[in-house]
Motif scaffolding. Structure first.
Motif, PDB file in Angstrom:
ATOM      1  N   SER A  71       3.127  16.680 -19.287  1.00  0.00           N
ATOM      2  CA  SER A  71       4.440  16.744 -19.725  1.00  0.00           C
ATOM      3  C   SER A  71       5.207  16.082 -18.325  1.00  0.00           C
ATOM      4  O   SER A  71       6.052  14.999 -18.617  1.00  0.00           O
ATOM      5  N   VAL A  72       5.033  16.595 -17.311  1.00  0.00           N
ATOM      6  CA  VAL A  72       5.985  16.332 -16.043  1.00  0.00           C
ATOM      7  C   VAL A  72       5.363  14.772 -15.609  1.00  0.00           C
ATOM      8  O   VAL A  72       6.262  14.040 -15.302  1.00  0.00           O
ATOM      9  N   ALA A  73       4.093  14.693 -15.748  1.00  0.00           N
ATOM     10  CA  ALA A  73       3.678  13.246 -15.401  1.00  0.00           C
ATOM     11  C   ALA A  73       4.151  12.082 -15.997  1.00  0.00           C
ATOM     12  O   ALA A  73       4.627  10.952 -15.594  1.00  0.00           O
ATOM     13  N   SER A  74       4.298  12.254 -17.356  1.00  0.00           N
ATOM     14  CA  SER A  74       4.813  11.144 -17.999  1.00  0.00           C
ATOM     15  C   SER A  74       6.363  10.945 -17.936  1.00  0.00           C
ATOM     16  O   SER A  74       6.694  10.029 -18.300  1.00  0.00           O
ATOM     17  N   SER A  75       6.960  12.304 -17.912  1.00  0.00           N
ATOM     18  CA  SER A  75       8.410  11.946 -17.680  1.00  0.00           C
ATOM     19  C   SER A  75       8.951  11.568 -16.323  1.00  0.00           C
ATOM     20  O   SER A  75      10.146  11.262 -16.392  1.00  0.00           O
ATOM     21  N   ILE A  76       8.147  11.564 -15.315  1.00  0.00           N
ATOM     22  CA  ILE A  76       8.639  11.206 -14.106  1.00  0.00           C
ATOM     23  C   ILE A  76       8.322   9.707 -13.626  1.00  0.00           C
ATOM     24  O   ILE A  76       8.668   9.612 -12.327  1.00  0.00           O
ATOM     25  N   LEU A  98       0.933  -1.301   0.032  1.00  0.00           N
ATOM     26  CA  LEU A  98       0.073   0.109  -0.026  1.00  0.00           C
ATOM     27  C   LEU A  98       0.662   1.529   0.118  1.00  0.00           C
ATOM     28  O   LEU A  98       0.564   2.214  -0.950  1.00  0.00           O
ATOM     29  N   TYR A  99       1.947   1.221   0.757  1.00  0.00           N
ATOM     30  CA  TYR A  99       2.778   2.408   0.719  1.00  0.00           C
ATOM     31  C   TYR A  99       3.612   2.477  -0.511  1.00  0.00           C
ATOM     32  O   TYR A  99       3.556   3.688  -1.307  1.00  0.00           O
ATOM     33  N   ASN A 100       4.025   1.676  -1.137  1.00  0.00           N
ATOM     34  CA  ASN A 100       4.525   1.739  -2.448  1.00  0.00           C
ATOM     35  C   ASN A 100       3.677   2.321  -3.524  1.00  0.00           C
ATOM     36  O   ASN A 100       4.022   3.024  -4.233  1.00  0.00           O
ATOM     37  N   PHE A 101       2.528   1.819  -3.425  1.00  0.00           N
ATOM     38  CA  PHE A 101       1.422   2.354  -4.203  1.00  0.00           C
ATOM     39  C   PHE A 101       1.086   3.689  -4.252  1.00  0.00           C
ATOM     40  O   PHE A 101       0.925   4.543  -5.414  1.00  0.00           O
ATOM     41  N   LEU A 102       0.730   4.105  -2.856  1.00  0.00           N
ATOM     42  CA  LEU A 102       0.456   5.585  -2.581  1.00  0.00           C
ATOM     43  C   LEU A 102       1.754   6.508  -2.808  1.00  0.00           C
ATOM     44  O   LEU A 102       1.365   7.563  -3.301  1.00  0.00           O
ATOM     45  N   ILE A 103       2.516   6.174  -2.335  1.00  0.00           N
ATOM     46  CA  ILE A 103       3.860   7.062  -2.833  1.00  0.00           C
ATOM     47  C   ILE A 103       4.347   7.144  -4.177  1.00  0.00           C
ATOM     48  O   ILE A 103       4.296   8.193  -4.559  1.00  0.00           O
ATOM     49  N   ALA A 104       4.155   6.010  -5.021  1.00  0.00           N
ATOM     50  CA  ALA A 104       4.310   6.599  -6.520  1.00  0.00           C
ATOM     51  C   ALA A 104       3.278   7.226  -7.109  1.00  0.00           C
ATOM     52  O   ALA A 104       3.474   8.279  -7.671  1.00  0.00           O
ATOM     53  N   GLY A 124       1.449  14.839  -7.082  1.00  0.00           N
ATOM     54  CA  GLY A 124       2.056  15.926  -6.547  1.00  0.00           C
ATOM     55  C   GLY A 124       2.796  16.918  -7.390  1.00  0.00           C
ATOM     56  O   GLY A 124       2.893  18.007  -7.350  1.00  0.00           O
ATOM     57  N   ALA A 125       3.756  16.098  -8.096  1.00  0.00           N
ATOM     58  CA  ALA A 125       4.713  17.019  -8.736  1.00  0.00           C
ATOM     59  C   ALA A 125       4.157  17.505 -10.080  1.00  0.00           C
ATOM     60  O   ALA A 125       4.287  18.803 -10.437  1.00  0.00           O
ATOM     61  N   SER A 126       2.979  17.021 -10.446  1.00  0.00           N
ATOM     62  CA  SER A 126       2.180  17.622 -11.532  1.00  0.00           C
ATOM     63  C   SER A 126       1.279  18.771 -11.270  1.00  0.00           C
ATOM     64  O   SER A 126       1.515  19.729 -12.004  1.00  0.00           O
ATOM     65  N   VAL A 127       0.943  18.709 -10.102  1.00  0.00           N
ATOM     66  CA  VAL A 127       0.311  19.817  -9.703  1.00  0.00           C
ATOM     67  C   VAL A 127       1.075  21.075  -9.415  1.00  0.00           C
ATOM     68  O   VAL A 127       0.848  22.090  -9.702  1.00  0.00           O
ATOM     69  N   PHE A 128       2.032  20.835  -8.739  1.00  0.00           N
ATOM     70  CA  PHE A 128       3.109  21.782  -8.576  1.00  0.00           C
ATOM     71  C   PHE A 128       3.754  22.411  -9.535  1.00  0.00           C
ATOM     72  O   PHE A 128       3.956  23.618  -9.949  1.00  0.00           O
ATOM     73  N   ALA A 129       4.173  21.571 -10.667  1.00  0.00           N
ATOM     74  CA  ALA A 129       4.321  22.093 -12.130  1.00  0.00           C
ATOM     75  C   ALA A 129       3.352  22.884 -12.675  1.00  0.00           C
ATOM     76  O   ALA A 129       3.597  23.746 -13.244  1.00  0.00           O
ATOM     77  N   GLY A 130       2.147  22.319 -12.360  1.00  0.00           N
ATOM     78  CA  GLY A 130       0.898  23.124 -13.109  1.00  0.00           C
ATOM     79  C   GLY A 130       0.835  24.430 -12.467  1.00  0.00           C
ATOM     80  O   GLY A 130       0.584  25.515 -13.172  1.00  0.00           O
TER      81      GLY A 130
END
Length: 112
Positions: free
Chosen positions: A43-48, A9-15, A21-27
């Motif tokens: 773009s960010v979501a696909s690259s990370i 569960l931790y692995n799923f939710l962290i990924a 999170g990264a996509s929202v902050f990039a937005g």
């Protein structure tokens, strides 16, 4: 056994969280820079995605070392656990990417 499912569960939710999170902050950064936030988020979501999996696993080398030890010592249970951890992190990252794609679809509907 409970620790195993907790770690899945931790692995799923962290990924998932890394992608979203990264996509929202990039937005938000795209808004400040007067760029399209949705395109930037996609773009960010696909690259990370691969980095989200690495973060969820706590570093890819430890997982691959555990797989190597399991194969060399014949501990199949350890190998299966590591493969399930990797697969769960991949599913979380891909589901996070799908969530961002869903936001893109919603933005098209809202703009009409």
């Amino acid at each position: 056994m409970c620790d195993f499912f907790s770690n899945l569960l931790y692995n799923f939710l962290i990924a998932f969280g890394v992608i979203v999170g990264a996509s929202v902050f990039a937005g938000m950064g795209a808004i400040v820079n007067n760029h399209s936030p949705v395109k930037t988020m996609i773009s960010v979501a696909s690259s990370i995605k691969i980095w989200a999996v690495a973060v969820a696993l706590g570093g890819t080398f430890s997982s691959f070392q555990a797989i190597e030890k399991g194969l060399l010592k014949g501990e199949i249970k350890s190998v299966i656990k590591q493969i399930l951890y990797i697969m769960t992190a991949l599913i979380g990252a891909n589901l996070g990417y799908s969530f961002i794609k869903l936001i893109q679809r919603w933005s098209k509907i809202w703009m009409e």
